[in-house]
Design an enzyme around this catalytic site. Structure first.
Site, PDB file in Angstrom:
ATOM      1  CB  ILE A 160      -0.940  -0.014   1.236  1.00 11.72           C
ATOM      2  CG1 ILE A 160      -1.993  -1.125   1.101  1.00 11.72           C
ATOM      3  CG2 ILE A 160      -1.626   1.338   1.417  1.00 11.72           C
ATOM      4  CD1 ILE A 160      -2.886  -1.297   2.339  1.00 11.72           C
ATOM      5  N   GLY A 202       3.953  -0.917   8.773  1.00 14.71           N
ATOM      6  CA  GLY A 202       3.288  -1.814   9.718  1.00 14.71           C
ATOM      7  C   GLY A 202       3.675  -3.257   9.472  1.00 14.71           C
ATOM      8  CE1 TYR A 232      -1.354  -4.916  11.068  1.00 16.20           C
ATOM      9  CE2 TYR A 232      -3.750  -4.999  11.214  1.00 16.20           C
ATOM     10  CZ  TYR A 232      -2.604  -4.663  10.523  1.00 16.20           C
ATOM     11  OH  TYR A 232      -2.708  -4.071   9.286  1.00 16.20           O
ATOM     12  CB  ILE A 257      -5.294  -4.062   0.470  1.00 11.17           C
ATOM     13  CG1 ILE A 257      -6.202  -3.079   1.240  1.00 11.17           C
ATOM     14  CG2 ILE A 257      -4.811  -3.445  -0.840  1.00 11.17           C
ATOM     15  CD1 ILE A 257      -7.503  -2.701   0.570  1.00 11.17           C
TER      16      ILE A 257
END
Ligand code: CAA
Length: 240
Positions: free
Chosen positions: A14, A84, A147, A180
């Site tokens: 991303i 991340g 997370y 995604i």
């Protein structure tokens, strides 16, 4: 006047799509990465976007890296805290190390990235802070206590920064991607991934560019009255 943007974790997934969307919007972009030199070199070669290597989990490394970017590219107007990691495990199996690694990168990493940039934004009376959270920070997720905690924390960060920055022309917003098509989601066991896709009314994974377009809008000068908000882009999988 071209804006300067910093995207953490900006050479893959991303983040790479965000770096490219901001460049296409006319920004001077710097992208950070943590370890994959080869991917970063290839990304720079293909896009012309400069990459910088540091660990967002370290305040000292972040402050030094940001100082270098500001010297070489310019004072940072737009910061996208995107870096991340996942260390998924059911809670009863999650180790303190798995907890800590995710907290250090995903949550403390946001502090370490934004804090050194914030005083300059306040002085220049302009800033765009965009934090990449997750659908799993909104709804929780099996095997992601660590997370989900960081991604829910992101929402608290932007809501607080929004109130502190508003009078100085700084906005802070979050984007919550759903699932995604990136390496992170492809690392989920295939059977589990198939069952996740079955829960997405759109019937497919999202594309990195679909998240990048949300970020590009929030980063633009036109979005100045959107502050402390969350944009969810998840194919109707979850509503807040
Ligand atoms: N909901 C309910 N049960 C689940 C589950 C889920 N989502 N995922 C796994 N389980 C169950 C399994 O069916 C299995 O049950 P049985 O024992 O009855 O067969 C059990 O949990 C697995 O237990 P194990 O002790 O064998 O688990 P493990 O130690 O091997 O760990 C796992 C497996 C890490 C949980 C693996 O299944 C996994 O990676 N799951 C996906 C987690 C996930 O969705 N992560 C999101 C990554 S993408 C991302 O984070 C990006 C983003 O922002 C959206």
């Amino acid at each position: 006047m071209a804006r300067t943007a910093l995207v953490t974790g900006g050479s893959r997934g991303i983040g790479a799509a965000i770096s490219q969307a901001l460049k296409a919007q006319g920004c001077n972009v710097a992208a950070t990465y943590a370890g994959n030199d080869e991917a970063a070199a290839k990304f720079t070669e293909e896009t012309g976007i400069k990459t910088y290597k540091w660990n967002v989990g370290s305040y000292e490394d972040s402050a030094a890296g940001i100082a270098k970017v500001e010297e070489e590219v310019g004072p940072i107007d737009i910061v996208v805290a995107n870096a991340g990691i996942t260390r998924d495990a059911p809670f009863h199996k999650m180790t303190p190390q798995q907890w800590q690694e995710v907290i250090d990168t995903n949550l403390t990493g946001v502090f370490n990235t934004v804090h050194p940039i914030w005083p300059g934004m306040r002085e220049r009376k302009f800033g765009r802070v965009i934090v990449i959270s997750s659908i799993n920070g909104q709804k929780g997720q099996f095997a992601q206590v660590n997370y989900a905690a960081t991604k829910a924390g992101d929402l608290g960060i932007v809501k607080s920064l929004a109130q502190e920055g508003a009078r100085a022309g700084i906005t802070a917003n979050a984007v919550c991607p759903g699932y995604i098509a990136t390496e992170m989601v492809m690392a989920v066991p295939e059977k589990v991934r198939e069952s996740i896709i079955g829960q997405i009314p759109a019937g497919r994974l999202g594309e990195p560019e679909e998240i990048a377009r949300c970020v590009a809008f929030l980063a633009s000068d036109d979005s100045g009255f959107i502050n402390g908000s969350t944009i969810s882009a998840n194919g109707a999988q979850f509503f807040v």
